[in-house]
Design a protein around this motif. Structure first.
Motif: not given
Ligand code: CA
Length: 226
Positions: A7-11, A51-55, A103-105
């Motif tokens: 679940v992630e919105d950065e391609p 799961m990405d935090w910010m979606l 934590t990203k990256p």
């Molecule tokens: Ca995001």
């Protein structure tokens, strides 16, 4: 094959995760919008969720909470992916039901290690005293396998291999997964080794042609008949 939902919105990150997970033998499913996540989890039944935090449209934390409140999917392990600066939210994330966070990256090998550790925790529940599948019984106290009541002798690797198969009757388990579950992550063993030990196991079980106990799924893996 073990299915992981990304679940992630950065391609770019989706591509990176997909590539590396598939290289490790995982099957991947992707959801890039918060709105489709619940439906994807319900239909795909992944074994683990990244799961990405910010979606867009829904936060990872709300989704996490919703998954934990939904009967048939509440047990699925979740690793939360947070961006730098969201440190304070980590604790909150865990209290809402995430099992782990990164934590990203983040380093991909570390993420893979965390995924494997989490899946092991889920797969290896406390051992029952015995397992019974079809004509086979595995007695853990005696470390003995019986086929139709007759004791069957086998080596420790075959025993472990059979245990994994008996813990998931009828489920097709890939060679990569069997390697991980039987030999562990640290040992470098080729997938062909799995075939060699399956062959030995079949011999131990005195499998007859036309009356197989272990099913070979071409390019898929192996499954124990129930
Ligand atoms: Ca995001």
């Amino acid at each position: 094959m073990t299915k992981v939902l990304i679940v992630e919105d950065e391609p770019g990150l989706v591509t990176l995760l997909k590539y590396n997970l598939e290289k490790q033998g995982y099957e991947t499913v992707v959801a890039m919008d918060g709105k489709v996540v619940m439906q994807t989890v319900e239909t795909e039944h992944p074994e683990l969720i990244l799961m990405d935090w910010m979606l867009p449209n829904m936060s990872g934390i709300d989704l996490c909470r919703e998954i934990r409140q939904t009967h048939d999917i509440k047990h699925i392990p979740i690793i939360m992916l947070t961006a730098r600066g969201e440190e304070a939210d980590k604790v909150r994330g865990l209290s809402y039901g995430a099992d782990d966070y990164m934590t990203k990256p983040f380093s991909v090998p570390e993420l893979i290690a965390r995924i494997q550790a989490l899946l092991r925790r889920v797969v290896f529940k406390p051992l029952p005293k015995a397992l019974e599948v079809g004509r086979l019984v595995m007695d853990f106290d005696k470390k003995q396998v019986y086929k139709e009541g007759q004791p069957i002798d086998m080596g420790p690797t075959e025993f472990r291999l059979l245990q994994v198969l008996m813990e998931h009757p009828e489920k097709v388990i890939s060679r990569a997964e069997l390697l991980k579950l039987v030999w562990g992550d640290m040992v470098h063993v080729e997938e062909r080794t799995v075939d060699v030990h399956i062959k030995r196991l079949r011999k131990c079980l005195q499998e007859q042609e036309g009356d197989e106990i272990i099913r070979t799924v071409r390019s898929g893996g192996y499954a124990l008949k129930g």
